[in-house]
Design a protein around this motif. Structure first.
Motif, short mmCIF file in Angstrom:
data_model
loop_
_atom_site.label_atom_id
_atom_site.label_comp_id
_atom_site.label_asym_id
_atom_site.label_seq_id
_atom_site.Cartn_x
_atom_site.Cartn_y
_atom_site.Cartn_z
N GLU A 152 36.26 46.28 45.43
CA GLU A 152 35.91 45.52 44.23
C GLU A 152 36.23 44.03 44.39
OE1 GLU A 152 34.40 46.70 41.24
OE2 GLU A 152 33.96 48.28 42.71
N MET A 153 37.30 43.73 45.10
CA MET A 153 37.67 42.32 45.28
C MET A 153 36.87 41.66 46.39
SD MET A 153 41.78 42.05 44.52
CE MET A 153 42.34 43.44 45.53
N TYR A 154 36.66 42.36 47.49
CA TYR A 154 35.87 41.80 48.59
C TYR A 154 34.42 41.56 48.17
CZ TYR A 154 39.42 42.44 52.23
OH TYR A 154 40.55 42.35 53.02
N SER A 155 33.89 42.45 47.31
CA SER A 155 32.50 42.30 46.86
C SER A 155 32.37 41.37 45.67
CB SER A 155 31.94 43.68 46.48
OG SER A 155 32.60 44.19 45.34
N HIS A 156 33.51 40.88 45.17
CA HIS A 156 33.56 39.97 44.02
C HIS A 156 33.17 40.66 42.71
CE1 HIS A 156 34.01 37.10 47.15
NE2 HIS A 156 32.74 37.12 47.52
N ALA A 157 32.99 42.00 42.74
CA ALA A 157 32.57 42.69 41.51
C ALA A 157 33.65 42.60 40.43
CB ALA A 157 32.27 44.16 41.83
N ALA A 158 34.92 42.67 40.84
CA ALA A 158 36.00 42.62 39.85
C ALA A 158 36.06 41.29 39.13
CB ALA A 158 37.34 42.90 40.54
N PHE A 159 35.57 40.23 39.78
CA PHE A 159 35.67 38.89 39.20
C PHE A 159 34.53 38.60 38.21
CE2 PHE A 159 37.91 38.88 43.18
CZ PHE A 159 39.07 38.20 42.90
N LEU A 166 40.44 42.72 34.07
CA LEU A 166 40.06 43.64 35.15
C LEU A 166 40.49 43.12 36.51
CD1 LEU A 166 36.55 45.07 34.20
CD2 LEU A 166 38.79 46.09 33.96
N ILE A 167 40.51 41.79 36.67
CA ILE A 167 41.00 41.23 37.93
C ILE A 167 42.47 41.59 38.12
CG2 ILE A 167 41.38 39.12 39.26
CD1 ILE A 167 39.12 37.83 37.64
N ILE A 168 43.26 41.44 37.05
CA ILE A 168 44.68 41.77 37.12
C ILE A 168 44.86 43.26 37.47
CG2 ILE A 168 46.80 42.01 35.78
CD1 ILE A 168 46.06 39.49 34.30
N MET A 169 44.06 44.12 36.82
CA MET A 169 44.17 45.56 37.09
C MET A 169 43.82 45.89 38.53
SD MET A 169 42.76 47.39 33.64
CE MET A 169 43.64 47.21 32.09
N ALA A 170 42.81 45.21 39.06
CA ALA A 170 42.42 45.44 40.46
C ALA A 170 43.55 45.04 41.40
CB ALA A 170 41.15 44.67 40.79
N VAL A 171 44.17 43.89 41.11
CA VAL A 171 45.26 43.39 41.96
C VAL A 171 46.47 44.31 41.88
CG1 VAL A 171 46.93 41.52 42.26
CG2 VAL A 171 44.51 41.00 41.90
N VAL A 172 46.85 44.69 40.67
CA VAL A 172 48.02 45.57 40.49
C VAL A 172 47.75 46.94 41.12
CG1 VAL A 172 49.47 46.75 38.80
CG2 VAL A 172 48.80 44.37 38.42
N GLY A 173 46.52 47.45 40.94
CA GLY A 173 46.17 48.73 41.54
C GLY A 173 46.24 48.69 43.06
N VAL A 197 38.93 49.49 36.36
CA VAL A 197 38.15 48.47 37.06
C VAL A 197 36.71 48.90 37.25
CG1 VAL A 197 37.91 47.21 39.24
CG2 VAL A 197 40.18 47.51 38.22
N ILE A 198 36.49 50.17 37.63
CA ILE A 198 35.13 50.64 37.88
C ILE A 198 34.56 51.43 36.71
CG2 ILE A 198 35.53 50.67 40.36
CD1 ILE A 198 35.74 53.71 40.23
#
Length: 465
Positions: A111-118, A124-131, A235-236
């Motif tokens: 999700e972060m590499y594809s920029h989808a989370a952003f 959701l960015i915070i959740m992706a990072v914490v996850g 996130v997803i």
């Protein structure tokens, strides 16, 4: 909402209900098998209907990759599940738990590499990072736990300046994580460094922890994996992952707390105190002569007892002696009318419930198995107690010796029984490296030897009475 959106979300709801109900059923040994099957059905429903999710793009090749992944994972799980020995069950649980944490971290990275989370807001960015952080720590930490239990890492050790290094790494992780959250699209270099730092942190966090604390660590990483899955479910936008992760995280957290209470220690003490670091170190505790007897003499004494309490430990699992033990117990009950009960300590074995599963495998009825609070008041009136492969959980030093590392830990009051028999391979210490005062007690007799052979000898001894 399209038709397939409705169908998929409905299937996720059904799966979530099966997860929760299945977990509820696992709360009792009588219904645990049913609960596992229901939870498995729930997972099957979630996986099958995911193939119909409208968000899946890429056509044939994406479906093929999904099927290949399911085939590899399912095949490996089926083979190991069929062949794993009971003694290796804790490390298998640690390994599978690590895979769950790694999968959650992988979702976050994608999700972060594809920029989808952003593209979906700050939260959701915070959740992706914490996850990603929790999943990475759970993955690498669980692998270290597996290596310790499997014997790949012979002993625990501390890096010089361990706490300073851990603290500095934690600060670095926070800085990297905040940098990712504050960026517009998450620089791949930052994401990579953040994930690598998370993996290293999991390793450094687990390496110093001794074998005696592994049950607590496994439970803690189980909770971590659940939380990571729940975060990535948000996130997803996958309700099944959210609910399943929350259930696993809550159950793992509660179990971790119960295990720590069972050892009378805090979670921070388990993680940072280094208790049990020097596995196999020179034993501390009482000195003296252990009084030993042969299996026949022990069998004769227990045959004339009115009541017997049996305490199983990890040595029973190592020797795979549960079936021979149950044969001995049945002979005591049938031919001599002895009232036999089993006492289970919360941290007996190498993972929560290890001894319960072992006894259930041998066919021991659930109503003969008691937990520490139920059975402790009965030891003073018991004619005999039989300890098989247990050590720290029956050590009176936990009650009497304030200088002992295990002082304050609730134990089974085996020493209060009229007679105590201990089946033990040798004179060594338990997983914590603490010598057991029980073995030198005036009412204790040691029966040295392999637990499986000794249990067989006990049964043979009964036939000669």
């Amino acid at each position: 909402m399209s038709f397939w959106d409705f169908i998929v979300n409905a299937s996720y709801f059904v799966a979530a209900v099966l997860f929760i109900y299945g977990l509820k059923q696992m709360g009792s040994p009588r219904t645990a098998k049913k609960g596992i099957k229901l939870a498995g059905i729930g997972m099957l429903v979630a996986v099958v209907f995911t193939f119909f999710h409208p968000a899946i793009e890429g056509g044939f090749w994406h479906y093929l990759l999904m099927l290949i992944a399911i085939g590899i994972g399912g095949g490996a799980a089926y083979k190991t599940g069929k062949t794993v020995q009971m003694t290796a069950m804790p490390q298998m649980v640690a390994l599978y738990n690590g895979m769950g944490g790694g999968a959650a971290a992988a979702i976050a990275l994608v999700e972060m590499y594809s920029h989808a989370a952003f593209e979906h807001g700050f939260a959701l960015i915070i959740m992706a990072v914490v996850g990603a952080l929790i999943g990475g720590v759970s993955f690498s930490g669980s692998l270290i736990a597996w290596a310790k239990l499997e014997g790949k890492l012979d002993k625990s050790f501390r890096v010089p300046g361990q706490q300073i290094i851990n603290g500095a790494l934690a600060v670095l992780i926070v800085i990297l994580g905040w940098s990712i959250v504050g960026s517009d699209d998450g620089a791949p270099v930052l994401v990579t460094l953040f994930f690598l730092a998370s993996l290293i942190f999991g390793v450094l966090l687990t390496i110093p922890i001794g074998g005696a604390d592994m049950p607590v660590v496994i439970s803690m990483y189980n909770a971590f994996t659940g939380l990571a899955v729940a975060f990535e479910g948000y996130v997803i936008d996958n309700p099944a992952m959210i609910i399943a992760g929350m259930v696993v995280g809550a159950a793992g957290s509660l179990l971790t707390w119960l295990m720590a209470v069972g050892m009378n220690r805090s979670i921070t003490n388990v993680l940072f105190a280094g208790f049990g670091v020097d596995d196999g170190a020179e034993a501390s505790g009482p000195e003296g002569e252990m009084k030993s007897v042969e299996g026949f003499d022990a069998a004769a004494s227990m045959a004339y007892a009115d009541s017997l309490i049996i305490v199983p430990g990890y040595g029973l699992a190592v020797a795979q002696a549960q079936h021979k033990l149950w044969e001995f117990v049945q002979a005591l009950q049938k031919d001599h009318g002895v009232d036999v009960k089993f006492a289970i300590h919360p941290v007996a074995g190498r993972m929560p419930g290890h001894m319960n599963v072992l006894l259930a495998e041998a066919g021991v009825p659930y109503d003969m198995i008691y937990d520490i609070d139920e059975i402790n008041p009965e030891f003073p009136t018991a004619d005999a107690a039989l300890v098989i492969g247990a050590n720290d959980v029956v050590n009176p030093a936990a009650k009497d010796d304030e200088s002992s590392p295990i002082y304050g830990m609730p134990i089974l009051n085996v020493d209060a029984a009229q007679e105590v028999y201990v089946i033990k391979r040798g004179k060594g210490t338990g997983f914590s490296g603490v010598q057991n005062a029980l073995f030198f007690g005036d009412n204790t007799r040691m029966v040295f030897g392999d637990a499986k052979q000794v249990c067989s000898d006990l049964t043979s001894g009964l036939k000669q009475i």
